[in-house]
Design a protein around this motif. Structure first.
Motif, short mmCIF file in Angstrom:
data_model
loop_
_atom_site.label_atom_id
_atom_site.label_comp_id
_atom_site.label_asym_id
_atom_site.label_seq_id
_atom_site.Cartn_x
_atom_site.Cartn_y
_atom_site.Cartn_z
N CYS A 18 0.85 -1.20 0.00
CA CYS A 18 0.00 0.00 0.00
C CYS A 18 0.88 1.25 0.00
CB CYS A 18 -0.91 -0.03 1.22
SG CYS A 18 -2.09 1.32 1.24
N PHE A 19 0.65 2.11 -0.96
CA PHE A 19 1.45 3.34 -1.10
C PHE A 19 1.04 4.36 -0.03
CE2 PHE A 19 2.05 7.51 -3.35
CZ PHE A 19 3.43 7.48 -3.33
N ILE A 20 2.01 4.80 0.75
CA ILE A 20 1.75 5.76 1.83
C ILE A 20 2.17 7.14 1.33
CG2 ILE A 20 2.21 6.35 4.25
CD1 ILE A 20 1.01 3.58 4.01
N GLU A 21 1.20 8.02 1.14
CA GLU A 21 1.49 9.35 0.58
C GLU A 21 1.49 10.40 1.69
OE1 GLU A 21 -1.21 10.56 -2.54
OE2 GLU A 21 -0.56 12.65 -2.38
N THR A 22 2.58 11.16 1.76
CA THR A 22 2.63 12.23 2.76
C THR A 22 2.17 13.55 2.15
OG1 THR A 22 4.96 12.55 2.25
CG2 THR A 22 4.47 11.21 4.17
N ASP A 29 3.12 14.07 7.98
CA ASP A 29 1.74 13.61 8.06
C ASP A 29 1.31 13.00 6.73
OD1 ASP A 29 -0.62 13.13 9.26
OD2 ASP A 29 -1.31 15.21 9.34
N MET A 30 0.28 12.14 6.80
CA MET A 30 -0.20 11.48 5.58
C MET A 30 -1.37 12.26 4.98
SD MET A 30 1.06 8.98 7.61
CE MET A 30 2.77 8.93 7.18
N VAL A 31 -1.53 12.17 3.65
CA VAL A 31 -2.76 12.73 3.05
C VAL A 31 -3.91 11.86 3.54
CG1 VAL A 31 -1.64 13.67 0.98
CG2 VAL A 31 -2.60 11.40 0.90
N PRO A 32 -5.10 12.47 3.79
CA PRO A 32 -6.19 11.69 4.36
C PRO A 32 -6.51 10.43 3.54
CG PRO A 32 -6.77 14.02 4.32
CD PRO A 32 -5.46 13.88 3.60
N GLY A 33 -6.44 10.52 2.21
CA GLY A 33 -6.80 9.37 1.37
C GLY A 33 -5.92 8.15 1.61
N THR A 34 -4.71 8.35 2.10
CA THR A 34 -3.83 7.22 2.41
C THR A 34 -4.43 6.35 3.51
OG1 THR A 34 -1.75 8.18 1.71
CG2 THR A 34 -1.63 6.69 3.56
N SER A 112 -5.57 9.99 -5.29
CA SER A 112 -5.23 11.40 -5.11
C SER A 112 -4.57 11.89 -6.40
CB SER A 112 -4.22 11.50 -3.96
OG SER A 112 -3.11 10.67 -4.26
N ALA A 113 -4.21 13.18 -6.45
CA ALA A 113 -3.53 13.70 -7.63
C ALA A 113 -2.24 12.91 -7.86
CB ALA A 113 -3.23 15.19 -7.45
N LEU A 114 -1.50 12.64 -6.78
CA LEU A 114 -0.24 11.89 -6.91
C LEU A 114 -0.51 10.44 -7.31
CD1 LEU A 114 2.83 12.29 -6.49
CD2 LEU A 114 2.53 11.37 -4.20
N GLY A 115 -1.51 9.83 -6.67
CA GLY A 115 -1.86 8.44 -7.00
C GLY A 115 -2.25 8.32 -8.46
N LYS A 116 -3.02 9.31 -8.95
CA LYS A 116 -3.47 9.26 -10.35
C LYS A 116 -2.31 9.46 -11.32
CE LYS A 116 -7.30 11.88 -9.27
NZ LYS A 116 -8.39 12.81 -9.56
N ASN A 117 -1.22 10.03 -10.84
CA ASN A 117 -0.04 10.25 -11.68
C ASN A 117 0.88 9.02 -11.66
OD1 ASN A 117 1.72 11.62 -13.32
ND2 ASN A 117 2.44 13.06 -11.76
N PHE A 165 -4.74 -1.04 -7.74
CA PHE A 165 -5.95 -0.21 -7.65
C PHE A 165 -5.75 1.03 -6.81
CE2 PHE A 165 -7.46 -1.48 -3.37
CZ PHE A 165 -6.76 -2.66 -3.16
N THR A 166 -6.50 2.09 -7.19
CA THR A 166 -6.56 3.29 -6.35
C THR A 166 -7.92 3.31 -5.65
OG1 THR A 166 -7.42 4.63 -8.17
CG2 THR A 166 -5.03 4.63 -7.86
N VAL A 167 -7.97 4.01 -4.52
CA VAL A 167 -9.10 3.91 -3.61
C VAL A 167 -9.83 5.25 -3.48
CG1 VAL A 167 -9.67 3.50 -1.16
CG2 VAL A 167 -7.97 2.06 -2.32
N ARG A 168 -11.15 5.20 -3.65
CA ARG A 168 -11.98 6.40 -3.43
C ARG A 168 -12.09 6.65 -1.93
NH1 ARG A 168 -17.50 8.66 -5.89
NH2 ARG A 168 -16.12 8.84 -7.65
N ALA A 169 -11.49 7.76 -1.47
CA ALA A 169 -11.39 8.00 -0.02
C ALA A 169 -12.76 8.04 0.66
CB ALA A 169 -10.65 9.30 0.23
N SER A 170 -13.75 8.67 0.00
CA SER A 170 -14.99 8.96 0.72
C SER A 170 -15.81 7.72 1.04
CB SER A 170 -15.83 9.96 -0.08
OG SER A 170 -16.13 9.43 -1.35
N THR A 171 -15.47 6.56 0.47
CA THR A 171 -16.28 5.38 0.77
C THR A 171 -15.61 4.43 1.76
OG1 THR A 171 -15.46 4.27 -1.20
CG2 THR A 171 -17.57 5.37 -1.42
N TRP A 172 -14.44 4.80 2.27
CA TRP A 172 -13.74 3.93 3.22
C TRP A 172 -13.44 4.71 4.49
CZ3 TRP A 172 -12.98 -1.16 1.91
CH2 TRP A 172 -13.13 -1.47 0.56
N GLU A 173 -13.55 4.04 5.64
CA GLU A 173 -13.17 4.68 6.91
C GLU A 173 -11.65 4.85 6.95
OE1 GLU A 173 -15.06 5.82 9.44
OE2 GLU A 173 -16.75 5.38 8.11
N PRO A 174 -11.15 5.91 7.56
CA PRO A 174 -9.69 6.04 7.66
C PRO A 174 -9.09 5.07 8.68
CG PRO A 174 -10.80 7.89 8.74
CD PRO A 174 -11.88 7.06 8.11
#
Ligand code: FAD
Length: 334
Positions: A18-22, A29-34, A112-117, A165-174
């Motif tokens: 799992c890619f951990i994006e700061t 700190d991590m971006v919330p989507g991580t 995220s923008a980075l994940g999509k890149n 796969f990339t993950v839609r943040a709003s449908t998963w609990e952090p």
């Protein structure tokens, strides 16, 4: 090997990276989507390993200290001077090599923008299909994702040996920080890609406001607000009164009323706050794609036939220039 194998569907065999994006603003700190991506990675079952990328161990230490407490089974840290800004070109080959050599069955990360890149490049290097914006996982090879700007949900079964796969943040609990610490493996990165892009500078908008991606309340303004001055004198006071983040429609962004980092929708941020207040927004499907999963939607629009009222829980047919100041006064008096 692209054939479907029975073992790829057994979750206990899964080995997920799992890619951990700061954050760009705060590398500790991590971006919330991580955090949401980690939860999705765990849903696969099996082992979940985090991967943090950066310039050197010393600069990454605060992020390492935080990431190892996020419930991962282990944490990899790979560094090189060229990876300081985690640009896609040098980073993608590092990740592809790790996925291949580590025998991972899945590679997950935030949409995220980075994940999509980065993710499509890793998919290309691994010769697998990317599954984007995953909303749910029913088996290690079966995912749901939005199509047609969120108007339909597609169930996808991947036959690739590695599911990326990339993950839609709003449908998963952090994922939450806990007391248990994952073992950490820190090494210089191998297979760093070419530096085809150069990091020139960054401009960070400092704001005391809650972050749009994770705020529980969002007030968004649209073209109906009519000017930047009017946006500042209607949307901002309402957001202040509610302690809300500010959002905007694409028309408002294109007209220069709000910064494009605030755009909500298909080509902006996809959010699902507890309360979403849409002011002077018509409710085009591309806008709805970014906010229709909000728990409660309030719409203020002078046109009773505006499509936004079809998704609104509470609708006010009114001139926003009268209704919004009135609402602010009432909230402040309450
Ligand atoms: P309008 O559609 O012009 O609506 C303005 C509303 O304000 C109207 O309903 C009007 O009744 C109301 N109004 C006017 N005056 C008042 C008043 N005084 N009081 C109360 N109400 C008033 N859009 C996005 O938002 N996000 C995206 O990510 C996005 N991505 C897109 C991607 C593609 C490929 C395409 C083709 C389009 C995309 N769009 C996106 C644009 C989208 O189609 C709409 O054009 C846009 O959402 C319209 O913005 P709006 O509702 O602010 O403006």
């Amino acid at each position: 090997q692209r054939c479907f194998s029975a073992s790829s569907r057994r979750s206990a065999d899964a080995n997920v990276l799992c890619f951990i994006e700061t954050k760009v603003t705060d590398k500790s700190d991590m971006v919330p989507g991580t955090l949401n991506a980690i939860t999705a990675a765990k849903k696969i079952g099996g082992k979940v390993t985090g991967i943090l990328i950066g310039k050197d161990e010393a600069s990454m230490q605060p992020a390492i200290d935080k990431a190892k407490k996020l419930g991962l089974d282990s944490l990899l840290v790979r560094y090189a001077p060229a990876l300081e800004h985690v640009l896609a070109e040098p980073t993608a080959p590092v990740l592809a090599e790790l996925v291949k050599k580590g025998g991972y069955t899945h590679f997950a990360g935030p949409h995220s923008a980075l994940g999509k890149n980065i993710f499509p490049r890793v998919a290309g290097l691994l010769d697998v299909q990317q599954i984007s914006d995953v909303m749910s996982i029913s088996a290690p090879d079966t995912f749901t994702r939005p199509v047609y700007a969120g108007n339909a949900i597609s169930t996808v079964r991947s036959k690739d040996a590695i599911k990326l796969f990339t993950v839609r943040a709003s449908t998963w609990e952090p994922a939450q920080e806990g007391d248990k610490e994952a073992p950490v493996d820190v090494k210089e990165a191998e297979n760093v890609g070419p530096e085809q892009a150069t990091w020139i500078s960054e401009e960070i908008v400092k704001s005391e406001r809650p972050d749009l991606s994770s705020a529980p309340i969002v007030v968004s303004g649209g073209r109906g607000v009519k000017s930047k001055d009017a946006f500042d004198s209607t949307i901002i006071p309402l957001a202040d009164a509610l302690g809300a983040a500010i959002g905007a429609s694409r028309a408002a962004v294109d007209s220069g009323y709000a910064d494009n980092s605030l755009q909500v929708g298909q080509t902006g941020k996809v959010i699902a706050p507890e309360l979403y207040v849409a002011v002077g927004i018509s409710g085009a499907i591309q806008h709805l794609a970014g906010m229709k999963d909000s728990k409660t939607i309030v719409a203020i629009n002078k046109d009773p036939d505006a499509p936004i009222f079809q998704v609104a829980d509470v609708g006010l047919v009114a001139d926003l220039f009268e209704a919004v100041p009135d609402l602010v006064k009432k909230i402040e008096a309450a």
